[in-house]
Design a protein around this motif. Structure first.
Motif, short mmCIF file in Angstrom:
data_model
loop_
_atom_site.label_atom_id
_atom_site.label_comp_id
_atom_site.label_asym_id
_atom_site.label_seq_id
_atom_site.Cartn_x
_atom_site.Cartn_y
_atom_site.Cartn_z
N GLY A 1 -9.77 -86.64 -45.92
CA GLY A 1 -10.61 -86.50 -44.74
C GLY A 1 -11.67 -85.44 -44.92
O GLY A 1 -12.83 -85.64 -44.52
N SER A 2 -11.32 -84.32 -45.55
CA SER A 2 -12.31 -83.27 -45.75
C SER A 2 -13.38 -83.69 -46.75
O SER A 2 -14.55 -83.32 -46.59
N VAL A 3 -13.00 -84.48 -47.75
CA VAL A 3 -13.98 -84.97 -48.71
C VAL A 3 -14.95 -85.95 -48.02
O VAL A 3 -16.16 -85.86 -48.19
N ILE A 4 -14.39 -86.85 -47.23
CA ILE A 4 -15.25 -87.82 -46.51
C ILE A 4 -16.20 -87.07 -45.58
O ILE A 4 -17.41 -87.35 -45.57
N ASP A 5 -15.68 -86.12 -44.83
CA ASP A 5 -16.54 -85.33 -43.94
C ASP A 5 -17.60 -84.57 -44.75
O ASP A 5 -18.77 -84.51 -44.34
N GLY A 6 -17.19 -84.00 -45.88
CA GLY A 6 -18.13 -83.26 -46.72
C GLY A 6 -19.22 -84.14 -47.28
O GLY A 6 -20.40 -83.76 -47.29
N VAL A 7 -18.85 -85.32 -47.75
CA VAL A 7 -19.83 -86.25 -48.30
C VAL A 7 -20.79 -86.72 -47.22
O VAL A 7 -22.01 -86.75 -47.43
N GLY B 1 -21.58 -85.21 -44.38
CA GLY B 1 -22.43 -84.10 -43.99
C GLY B 1 -23.49 -83.79 -45.04
O GLY B 1 -24.66 -83.56 -44.72
N ALA B 2 -23.08 -83.80 -46.31
CA ALA B 2 -24.02 -83.53 -47.39
C ALA B 2 -25.08 -84.62 -47.48
O ALA B 2 -26.26 -84.34 -47.70
N ALA B 3 -24.67 -85.87 -47.30
CA ALA B 3 -25.64 -86.97 -47.35
C ALA B 3 -26.66 -86.85 -46.23
O ALA B 3 -27.87 -87.05 -46.46
N ALA B 4 -26.19 -86.52 -45.04
CA ALA B 4 -27.12 -86.37 -43.91
C ALA B 4 -28.10 -85.22 -44.17
O ALA B 4 -29.30 -85.34 -43.90
N ARG B 5 -27.58 -84.13 -44.70
CA ARG B 5 -28.46 -82.97 -44.99
C ARG B 5 -29.42 -83.28 -46.12
O ARG B 5 -30.59 -82.89 -46.08
N ALA B 6 -28.95 -83.97 -47.15
CA ALA B 6 -29.81 -84.32 -48.28
C ALA B 6 -30.98 -85.18 -47.83
O ALA B 6 -32.08 -85.08 -48.38
N ALA B 7 -30.74 -86.00 -46.84
CA ALA B 7 -31.80 -86.89 -46.34
C ALA B 7 -32.93 -86.11 -45.67
O ALA B 7 -34.05 -86.62 -45.57
N THR B 8 -32.65 -84.89 -45.22
CA THR B 8 -33.66 -84.12 -44.51
C THR B 8 -34.17 -82.92 -45.31
O THR B 8 -35.14 -82.28 -44.89
N ALA B 9 -33.52 -82.61 -46.42
CA ALA B 9 -33.93 -81.44 -47.21
C ALA B 9 -35.24 -81.73 -47.94
O ALA B 9 -35.47 -82.84 -48.42
N ALA B 10 -36.07 -80.71 -48.03
CA ALA B 10 -37.35 -80.85 -48.71
C ALA B 10 -37.17 -80.94 -50.23
O ALA B 10 -37.94 -81.61 -50.91
N ASP B 11 -36.15 -80.26 -50.74
CA ASP B 11 -35.92 -80.27 -52.19
C ASP B 11 -34.47 -79.89 -52.48
O ASP B 11 -33.68 -79.60 -51.56
N ALA C 1 -28.68 -74.79 -50.74
CA ALA C 1 -28.48 -73.58 -49.94
C ALA C 1 -27.91 -73.89 -48.55
O ALA C 1 -27.63 -72.97 -47.79
N SER C 2 -27.68 -75.16 -48.25
CA SER C 2 -27.25 -75.54 -46.90
C SER C 2 -25.74 -75.38 -46.69
O SER C 2 -24.95 -75.40 -47.63
N ALA D 1 -19.90 -76.93 -47.59
CA ALA D 1 -18.70 -77.64 -47.11
C ALA D 1 -18.27 -78.70 -48.11
O ALA D 1 -17.07 -78.89 -48.35
N TYR D 2 -19.23 -79.38 -48.70
CA TYR D 2 -18.93 -80.39 -49.71
C TYR D 2 -18.27 -79.75 -50.93
O TYR D 2 -17.25 -80.24 -51.42
N GLU D 3 -18.83 -78.65 -51.40
CA GLU D 3 -18.24 -77.95 -52.54
C GLU D 3 -16.83 -77.46 -52.21
O GLU D 3 -15.93 -77.53 -53.05
N ALA D 4 -16.63 -76.96 -51.01
CA ALA D 4 -15.31 -76.48 -50.61
C ALA D 4 -14.30 -77.62 -50.62
O ALA D 4 -13.15 -77.45 -51.03
N ALA D 5 -14.73 -78.80 -50.20
CA ALA D 5 -13.84 -79.97 -50.23
C ALA D 5 -13.48 -80.33 -51.66
O ALA D 5 -12.33 -80.66 -51.97
#
Length: 98
Positions: free
Chosen positions: A7-13, A15-25, A31-32, A37-41
């Motif tokens: 569950g934590s991996v799914i949540d991490g992935v 969340g990371a995917a949503a953030r990656a879609a909005t990150a400039a680079d 740095a997000s 959270a993804y790394e912690a998972a």
């Protein structure tokens, strides 16, 4: 144990995917909080694998599975294949740049 980690991996992935879609680079993404959270998972996966393997080994040593020797080896291979612990680098923090 595995359900919580999965569950934590799914949540991490997610969340990371949503953030990656909005990150400039990459630097902004890395740095997000979502990347953290993804790394912690991922790091939790190493702990989970070790704990799961210890529990399986303890059960096997008690004869809890009641399997013949060849079946026990086959069952171990299936579980190890499912967990994938051998695919996790032994020094995961270093592999992640920590």
């Amino acid at each position: 144990l595995l359900e919580n980690w999965s569950g934590s991996v799914i949540d991490g992935v997610e969340g990371a995917a949503a953030r990656a879609a909005t990150a400039a680079d990459w630097q902004e993404f890395e740095a997000s909080a979502e990347f953290d959270a993804y790394e912690a998972a991922l790091l939790g996966g190493l702990t989970t694998c070790v704990a799961a393997q210890e529990a399986l080994d303890a059960a096997a040593s008690r004869g809890a599975f009641g399997l013949s020797a060849w079946m026990e080896n086959d069952a171990r291979e299936v579980v190890e294949g499912f967990l994938g612990c051998d695919t996790i680098p032994s020094d995961l923090p270093a592999a992640l740049g920590h």
